[in-house]
Design an enzyme around this catalytic site. Structure first.
Site, PDB file in Angstrom:
ATOM      1  CE  LYS A  97      80.115  39.829  -5.357  1.00 57.99           C
ATOM      2  NZ  LYS A  97      80.060  40.475  -4.035  1.00 57.99           N
ATOM      3  CB  CYS A 146      80.350  36.091   1.982  1.00 58.75           C
ATOM      4  SG  CYS A 146      78.886  36.961   1.371  1.00 58.75           S
TER       5      CYS A 146
HETATM    6  O1  ERO Z   1      76.952  40.333  -0.453  1.00 60.48           O
HETATM    7  C1  ERO Z   1      78.037  40.160  -1.025  1.00 60.48           C
HETATM    8  O2  ERO Z   1      78.117  39.776  -2.203  1.00 60.48           O
HETATM    9  C2  ERO Z   1      79.244  40.420  -0.217  1.00 60.48           C
HETATM   10  N1  ERO Z   1      79.280  41.580   0.485  1.00 60.48           N
HETATM   11  C3  ERO Z   1      80.307  41.878   1.326  1.00 60.48           C
HETATM   12  O3  ERO Z   1      80.331  42.931   1.968  1.00 60.48           O
HETATM   13  N2  ERO Z   1      81.326  41.003   1.465  1.00 60.48           N
HETATM   14  C4  ERO Z   1      81.343  39.822   0.774  1.00 60.48           C
HETATM   15  O4  ERO Z   1      82.307  39.060   0.968  1.00 60.48           O
HETATM   16  C5  ERO Z   1      80.263  39.513  -0.102  1.00 60.48           C
HETATM   17  C6  ERO Z   1      80.199  38.265  -0.824  1.00 60.48           C
HETATM   18  C7  ERO Z   1      81.079  37.328  -0.889  1.00 60.48           C
END
Ligand code: ERO
Length: 307
Positions: free
Chosen positions: A44, A126
């Site tokens: 993540k 993000c």
């Molecule tokens: O909300 C998130 O943690 C997230 N959701 C996404 O679809 N893409 C992201 O790059 C990301 C957080 C970095």
């Protein structure tokens, strides 16, 4: 013998692995990925400090895919750095998404020196941080930032891009990326700021940002394929493209590779199906290759025909 082996940042690995996001935050999830058929373990996206993320509900499954506004919940870069010595059977890629450019520089400086980190995927896209734009939509800021981090790079660096929708934007971003020693780009992050609603309850389905969030799944595949195709054509040949977006079957993976992807990542389908998806999709892709008489990924990578 059909092989799914590919080469990324000088390392051989199977070409299907997880996208940063689903099931790759905790120690248990990372070990599960290591035990699965995923070709690599990608974390993540991490920040300096651990984060709880946005309020729940913040993820919603639909028939055609998903919407999320997780808000970057993660255990902090120190945790993902320590995991590097524990994930020893697969390439270990740390996704980084600091809250500021300076945070990213600090995290990268640290990870540069950590044995066991095979590569870094810098997330410039993000869509869910309240009040924070996606950096890769600001070309000047991206250029300035890459200039700063690439001065002192000691690990292979990849960049996770948002979807682009305009030819001029593809060209502008490719021109920037071609100036730096980047190993790979991942196309694409979720399509930002979509809105899913439930007409029966007359309500949005996730809580953060009044229901707006990143869209994944079937609908984003054509956009993902277009981004993979464009960047494969426009980037220097030493920058690999990793496809991500709408992959839930061997045929989807095949399409991404045909457009030029050297590897593919599974996002929404991993949320929905769990880590068994890697074995299933790998087997489906191998069957397709067998039927078509392809032994290696390179036999069809980028070979999309035009009519
Ligand atoms: O909300 C998130 O943690 C997230 N959701 C996404 O679809 N893409 C992201 O790059 C990301 C957080 C970095």
């Amino acid at each position: 013998m059909i092989s799914l082996e590919t080469k990324l940042f000088g390392i051989k690995l199977d070409c299907i692995f997880n996208a940063s996001g689903p099931l790759c935050t905790s120690e248990e999830e990372l070990y599960n990925l290591e035990k699965s058929f995923s070709g690599a373990v990608l974390t993540k996206s991490c920040t300096i400090d651990p984060r709880k993320g946005n309020p729940e509900p913040r993820y919603f499954d639909t028939e055609w895919g998903s919407i999320n506004s997780m808000g970057l919940p993660n255990l902090g870069y120190q945790f993902y750095s320590e995991m590097a010595s524990k994930i020893s059977n697969k390439p270990y890629i740390v996704s980084v998404s600091g809250m500021t450019p300076d945070d990213n520089i600090s995290i990268l400086e640290h990870l540069n020196c950590v044995d066991g980190v095979s590569a870094i995927e810098l997330n410039l896209s993000c869509p869910n941080l309240i009040g924070k734009p996606q950096m890769a939509y600001d070309f000047k800021e991206t250029d300035d930032f890459l200039y700063r981090i690439c001065k002192d790079l000691r690990k292979p660096l990849g960049v996770k891009l948002p979807p682009y929708f305009d030819s001029v934007h593809f060209q502008k971003m490719a021109d920037i990326l071609n100036n730096y020693p980047i190993s790979f780009v991942t196309c694409i992050n979720s399509i930002g700021n979509g809105l899913v609603i439930d007409p029966h309850s007359e309500s949005v389905v996730i809580k953060p940002k009044s229901g707006f969030g990143g869209i994944g799944g079937d609908f984003i595949k054509p956009t993902a394929l277009a981004n993979v195709r464009m960047f494969s054509k426009l980037l220097n040949c030493d920058i690999s493209v990793i496809g991500c977006g709408g992959i839930k079957s061997g045929w989807d993976a095949f399409e991404h590779i045909l457009c030029g992807a050297s590897a593919v990542q599974i996002g929404t389908q991993l949320w929905k199906e769990g880590i068994g998806c890697f074995e299933r999709i790998s087997n489906e892709l191998k069957l397709i290759m067998e039927e078509k008489g392809y032994q290696f990924v390179k036999d069809f990578r980028g070979k999309l025909k035009e009519i």
